[in-house]
Design a protein around this motif. Structure first.
Motif, PDB file in Angstrom:
ATOM      1  N   MET A 258       0.828  -1.208   0.000  1.00  0.00           N
ATOM      2  CA  MET A 258       0.000   0.000   0.000  1.00  0.00           C
ATOM      3  C   MET A 258       0.866   1.263   0.000  1.00  0.00           C
ATOM      4  O   MET A 258       0.472   2.291  -0.545  1.00  0.00           O
ATOM      5  CB  MET A 258      -0.936  -0.003   1.206  1.00  0.00           C
ATOM      6  CG  MET A 258      -2.023  -1.058   1.119  1.00  0.00           C
ATOM      7  SD  MET A 258      -3.025  -0.837  -0.373  1.00  0.00           S
ATOM      8  CE  MET A 258      -3.917  -2.376  -0.412  1.00  0.00           C
ATOM      9  N   ILE A 259       2.047   1.174   0.591  1.00  0.00           N
ATOM     10  CA  ILE A 259       2.988   2.308   0.502  1.00  0.00           C
ATOM     11  C   ILE A 259       3.377   2.534  -0.951  1.00  0.00           C
ATOM     12  O   ILE A 259       3.445   3.674  -1.430  1.00  0.00           O
ATOM     13  CB  ILE A 259       4.235   2.044   1.365  1.00  0.00           C
ATOM     14  CG1 ILE A 259       3.868   2.088   2.852  1.00  0.00           C
ATOM     15  CG2 ILE A 259       5.344   3.042   1.063  1.00  0.00           C
ATOM     16  CD1 ILE A 259       4.985   1.666   3.774  1.00  0.00           C
ATOM     17  N   GLY A 260       3.596   1.448  -1.675  1.00  0.00           N
ATOM     18  CA  GLY A 260       3.939   1.555  -3.098  1.00  0.00           C
ATOM     19  C   GLY A 260       2.821   2.177  -3.904  1.00  0.00           C
ATOM     20  O   GLY A 260       3.061   3.017  -4.774  1.00  0.00           O
ATOM     21  N   VAL A 261       1.577   1.786  -3.617  1.00  0.00           N
ATOM     22  CA  VAL A 261       0.416   2.353  -4.322  1.00  0.00           C
ATOM     23  C   VAL A 261       0.309   3.847  -4.052  1.00  0.00           C
ATOM     24  O   VAL A 261       0.196   4.659  -4.984  1.00  0.00           O
ATOM     25  CB  VAL A 261      -0.895   1.650  -3.870  1.00  0.00           C
ATOM     26  CG1 VAL A 261      -2.102   2.347  -4.489  1.00  0.00           C
ATOM     27  CG2 VAL A 261      -0.889   0.188  -4.274  1.00  0.00           C
ATOM     28  N   LEU A 262       0.351   4.218  -2.788  1.00  0.00           N
ATOM     29  CA  LEU A 262       0.147   5.619  -2.405  1.00  0.00           C
ATOM     30  C   LEU A 262       1.279   6.508  -2.906  1.00  0.00           C
ATOM     31  O   LEU A 262       1.028   7.594  -3.457  1.00  0.00           O
ATOM     32  CB  LEU A 262       0.026   5.720  -0.881  1.00  0.00           C
ATOM     33  CG  LEU A 262      -0.369   7.080  -0.315  1.00  0.00           C
ATOM     34  CD1 LEU A 262      -1.727   7.506  -0.842  1.00  0.00           C
ATOM     35  CD2 LEU A 262      -0.389   7.040   1.201  1.00  0.00           C
ATOM     36  N   ALA A 263       2.515   6.064  -2.735  1.00  0.00           N
ATOM     37  CA  ALA A 263       3.661   6.871  -3.169  1.00  0.00           C
ATOM     38  C   ALA A 263       3.630   7.103  -4.677  1.00  0.00           C
ATOM     39  O   ALA A 263       3.854   8.225  -5.150  1.00  0.00           O
ATOM     40  CB  ALA A 263       4.964   6.187  -2.767  1.00  0.00           C
ATOM     41  N   THR A 264       3.327   6.058  -5.442  1.00  0.00           N
ATOM     42  CA  THR A 264       3.309   6.190  -6.896  1.00  0.00           C
ATOM     43  C   THR A 264       2.125   7.013  -7.369  1.00  0.00           C
ATOM     44  O   THR A 264       2.236   7.772  -8.336  1.00  0.00           O
ATOM     45  CB  THR A 264       3.276   4.796  -7.550  1.00  0.00           C
ATOM     46  OG1 THR A 264       4.306   3.983  -6.982  1.00  0.00           O
ATOM     47  CG2 THR A 264       3.491   4.893  -9.048  1.00  0.00           C
ATOM     48  N   ALA A 265       0.982   6.887  -6.694  1.00  0.00           N
ATOM     49  CA  ALA A 265      -0.177   7.709  -7.057  1.00  0.00           C
ATOM     50  C   ALA A 265       0.110   9.189  -6.847  1.00  0.00           C
ATOM     51  O   ALA A 265      -0.376  10.040  -7.596  1.00  0.00           O
ATOM     52  CB  ALA A 265      -1.405   7.289  -6.238  1.00  0.00           C
ATOM     53  N   LEU A 266       0.923   9.515  -5.849  1.00  0.00           N
ATOM     54  CA  LEU A 266       1.236  10.913  -5.557  1.00  0.00           C
ATOM     55  C   LEU A 266       2.253  11.476  -6.543  1.00  0.00           C
ATOM     56  O   LEU A 266       2.109  12.609  -7.002  1.00  0.00           O
ATOM     57  CB  LEU A 266       1.762  11.051  -4.130  1.00  0.00           C
ATOM     58  CG  LEU A 266       0.717  10.903  -3.012  1.00  0.00           C
ATOM     59  CD1 LEU A 266       1.401  10.868  -1.656  1.00  0.00           C
ATOM     60  CD2 LEU A 266      -0.295  12.046  -3.062  1.00  0.00           C
ATOM     61  N   ILE A 267       3.283  10.690  -6.874  1.00  0.00           N
ATOM     62  CA  ILE A 267       4.329  11.220  -7.761  1.00  0.00           C
ATOM     63  C   ILE A 267       4.104  10.835  -9.216  1.00  0.00           C
ATOM     64  O   ILE A 267       4.859  11.251 -10.095  1.00  0.00           O
ATOM     65  CB  ILE A 267       5.738  10.775  -7.317  1.00  0.00           C
ATOM     66  CG1 ILE A 267       5.882   9.252  -7.352  1.00  0.00           C
ATOM     67  CG2 ILE A 267       6.049  11.287  -5.929  1.00  0.00           C
ATOM     68  CD1 ILE A 267       7.261   8.761  -6.975  1.00  0.00           C
ATOM     69  N   GLN A 268       3.044  10.028  -9.492  1.00  0.00           N
ATOM     70  CA  GLN A 268       2.624   9.715 -10.858  1.00  0.00           C
ATOM     71  C   GLN A 268       3.701   9.008 -11.675  1.00  0.00           C
ATOM     72  O   GLN A 268       3.777   9.202 -12.890  1.00  0.00           O
ATOM     73  CB  GLN A 268       2.208  11.005 -11.575  1.00  0.00           C
ATOM     74  CG  GLN A 268       1.105  11.787 -10.910  1.00  0.00           C
ATOM     75  CD  GLN A 268      -0.268  11.345 -11.335  1.00  0.00           C
ATOM     76  OE1 GLN A 268      -0.523  11.187 -12.508  1.00  0.00           O
ATOM     77  NE2 GLN A 268      -1.135  11.136 -10.375  1.00  0.00           N
ATOM     78  N   SER A 269       4.528   8.206 -11.043  1.00  0.00           N
ATOM     79  CA  SER A 269       5.572   7.513 -11.806  1.00  0.00           C
ATOM     80  C   SER A 269       6.059   6.293 -11.045  1.00  0.00           C
ATOM     81  O   SER A 269       6.699   6.429 -10.004  1.00  0.00           O
ATOM     82  CB  SER A 269       6.747   8.457 -12.083  1.00  0.00           C
ATOM     83  OG  SER A 269       7.820   7.738 -12.663  1.00  0.00           O
ATOM     84  N   SER A 270       5.760   5.107 -11.575  1.00  0.00           N
ATOM     85  CA  SER A 270       6.269   3.885 -10.947  1.00  0.00           C
ATOM     86  C   SER A 270       7.779   3.790 -11.107  1.00  0.00           C
ATOM     87  O   SER A 270       8.469   3.252 -10.242  1.00  0.00           O
ATOM     88  CB  SER A 270       5.594   2.655 -11.569  1.00  0.00           C
ATOM     89  OG  SER A 270       5.888   2.563 -12.953  1.00  0.00           O
ATOM     90  N   SER A 271       8.300   4.327 -12.212  1.00  0.00           N
ATOM     91  CA  SER A 271       9.748   4.293 -12.441  1.00  0.00           C
ATOM     92  C   SER A 271      10.491   5.032 -11.333  1.00  0.00           C
ATOM     93  O   SER A 271      11.523   4.567 -10.845  1.00  0.00           O
ATOM     94  CB  SER A 271      10.088   4.920 -13.796  1.00  0.00           C
ATOM     95  OG  SER A 271       9.454   4.223 -14.839  1.00  0.00           O
ATOM     96  N   THR A 272       9.942   6.185 -10.926  1.00  0.00           N
ATOM     97  CA  THR A 272      10.580   6.958  -9.861  1.00  0.00           C
ATOM     98  C   THR A 272      10.515   6.213  -8.539  1.00  0.00           C
ATOM     99  O   THR A 272      11.501   6.130  -7.802  1.00  0.00           O
ATOM    100  CB  THR A 272       9.900   8.335  -9.724  1.00  0.00           C
ATOM    101  OG1 THR A 272       9.973   9.010 -10.977  1.00  0.00           O
ATOM    102  CG2 THR A 272      10.584   9.177  -8.660  1.00  0.00           C
TER     103      THR A 272
END
Length: 458
Positions: free
Chosen positions: A1-15
């Motif tokens: 869920m940390i991965g989901v939330l962090a990526t949703a905020l920064i809009q980039s799974s690569s980052t």
């Protein structure tokens, strides 16, 4: 869920994956703990597609197709996590496979630099607004109680301190020359600057995505639309038709490797699905390919470290790669399993076309409310987490199974469970919520009209 939330905020799974790779390289996070975060980042990156689909909410039919095209990425990634996360917890499949691969590879000659065309273009622009002290980031990751060192880089000359002590806890830090960026000239704290940058970047990306949608809608009209539609949705002739989807996967992989962003690639396709140029069935393999192609960024980031760390970073990057490859092998080659994500995406599209507000609820619920709620429950302790989580999960699984049987084999169910009519309408239909929202919007609209009439009289 940390991965989901962090990526949703920064809009980039690569980052997100690159950050996790860096943390694994410094041994801040064990490789095993990075695997679920990487899985979550795959889900979080799909929020961009969903935001893009909102631009076509004006047309009910276009919105139905666009939302279905956007959420097929969500559905595929959620299904992969639902299947592979328990498998990983039980067997450590990804961890052991990637460890064996890394141990068999000679990493001594790995590149210590990585080239990123996009970053080369954007870096000068970003540096005019903010610069980051990378040492401070490492300090914040290592020291649980925080560090007195600011992440914002304010001084660009050699920092002088009267009492340096630990690098993470310097005292009386001063400099002679302020860095030439906007935030270096301010006295904002790291938290305040972070909130401002996050909100500004989200607004900027939403604006850019809406512009992309409008441009694509205006470009692909008339003869151009029919030509592109015929070309993209075409199949190989005769017995080779089954190869078409696999070619689409390769195209999606190649395009995403070039632009190094699955979000950009799939977000470009979403409005094309909405206007009917790309079919949902063709969007699916292209999305799968984008999932695989985006892993190249993580692999490049993994190679851009010292030789002593590369075996850890490369293992995390390969976990990301093999997670997506395994998901592809599970949910694409077998035709009846392949239809499951497409069917679920169509159902979401149909629901959104009927109740347009559902798109906002879905967006906020799946990418923000759910991750924050699960994270909050986990912080409350394992007992509370299981006391809430197990009943909720049990009810969810039961409802899904009953829904499937109601549609495919209703005779297998007791008469009462062959439909949900015995429940209150608010438990099995969105109609009551739609009536409440419609009534609220109508009252607001009527109030605005009355205010306008009053203004005119005055």
């Amino acid at each position: 869920m940390i991965g989901v939330l962090a990526t949703a905020l920064i809009q980039s799974s690569s980052t997100t994956v690159s950050i996790v790779i860096a943390l694994a390289g410094t041994k801040t996070i064990p490789v095993k703990q990075t695997i679920p975060i990487v899985m979550g980042s795959n889900i979080g990156t799909t929020v961009t597609n969903t935001i893009v689909s909102l631009a076509q909410a004006g047309s009910r039919e276009e919105f139905r197709k666009a939302f279905g095209g956007a959420t097929i990425h969500d559905v595929f990634n959620w299904l992969c996590v639902i299947v592979l996360l328990p498998l990983e917890v039980v067997s450590g499949y990804l961890y052991h496979l990637t460890k064996a691969l890394v141990d068999s590879i000679d990493t001594a000659g790995s590149s210590k630099t990585k080239k990123d065309l996009l970053k080369t273009i954007t870096k000068p622009f970003i540096r005019s607004f903010v610069q980051i002290d990378k040492t401070a980031l490492k300090c914040k990751a290592v020291h649980i109680n925080g560090t007195s060192r600011s992440v914002l880089k304010r001084w660009c000359d050699k920092i002088k301190t009267t009492d340096l002590g630990d690098t993470c806890f310097p005292k009386n830090v001063t400099g002679n020359t302020r860095c030439k960026n906007l935030f270096a000239l301010s006295d904002l704290t790291d938290e305040q600057a972070g909130i401002i940058l996050t909100i500004a970047s989200l607004l900027l990306i939403v604006l850019c995505l809406f512009i992309v949608v409008k441009l694509l809608n205006s470009l692909f009209k008339g003869t151009m639309a029919s030509l592109v539609k015929r070309f993209i949705n075409a199949d190989f002739p005769g017995k080779l038709a089954w190869l078409t989807g696999y070619l689409a996967i390769l195209v999606g992989t190649g395009m995403t490797m070039i632009i190094q962003s699955s979000s950009v690639f799939t977000s470009t396709l979403t409005p094309l699905v909405g206007v009917g140029i790309v079919s949902l069935e063709r969007m699916y393999p292209l999305t799968i390919g984008a999932n695989i192609g985006t892993t190249i960024t993580g692999i490049l980031a993994a190679l851009a470290v010292s030789e002593s760390e590369v075996h850890l970073t490369l293992q995390v990057a390969l976990c990301h790669l093999f997670f997506n490859i395994t998901g592809t092998f599970i949910f694409y080659p077998i035709p009846f399993i392949r239809r499951v994500p497409i069917y679920l995406a169509k159902q979401l599209g149909n629901t959104t076309a009927m109740y347009r507000w559902f798109a906002i609820v879905y967006l906020l619920g799946m990418f923000f409310v759910l991750p924050v709620s699960v994270f909050g429950l986990s912080r409350a302790g394992p007992v509370i987490f299981m006391a809430v989580g197990i009943p909720v999960l049990t009810v969810l699984v039961f409802v899904i199974l009953v829904n499937i049987l109601q549609e495919k084999a209703p005779g297998c169910l007791p008469r009462k469970l062959q439909n949900w009519e015995f429940l209150p309408s608010w438990l099995h239909s969105l109609e009551p919520y739609d009536r409440i929202l419609s009534k609220f919007m109508c009252m607001k609209c009527c109030k605005n009209k009355q205010d306008e009439k009053l203004d005119l009289k005055i």
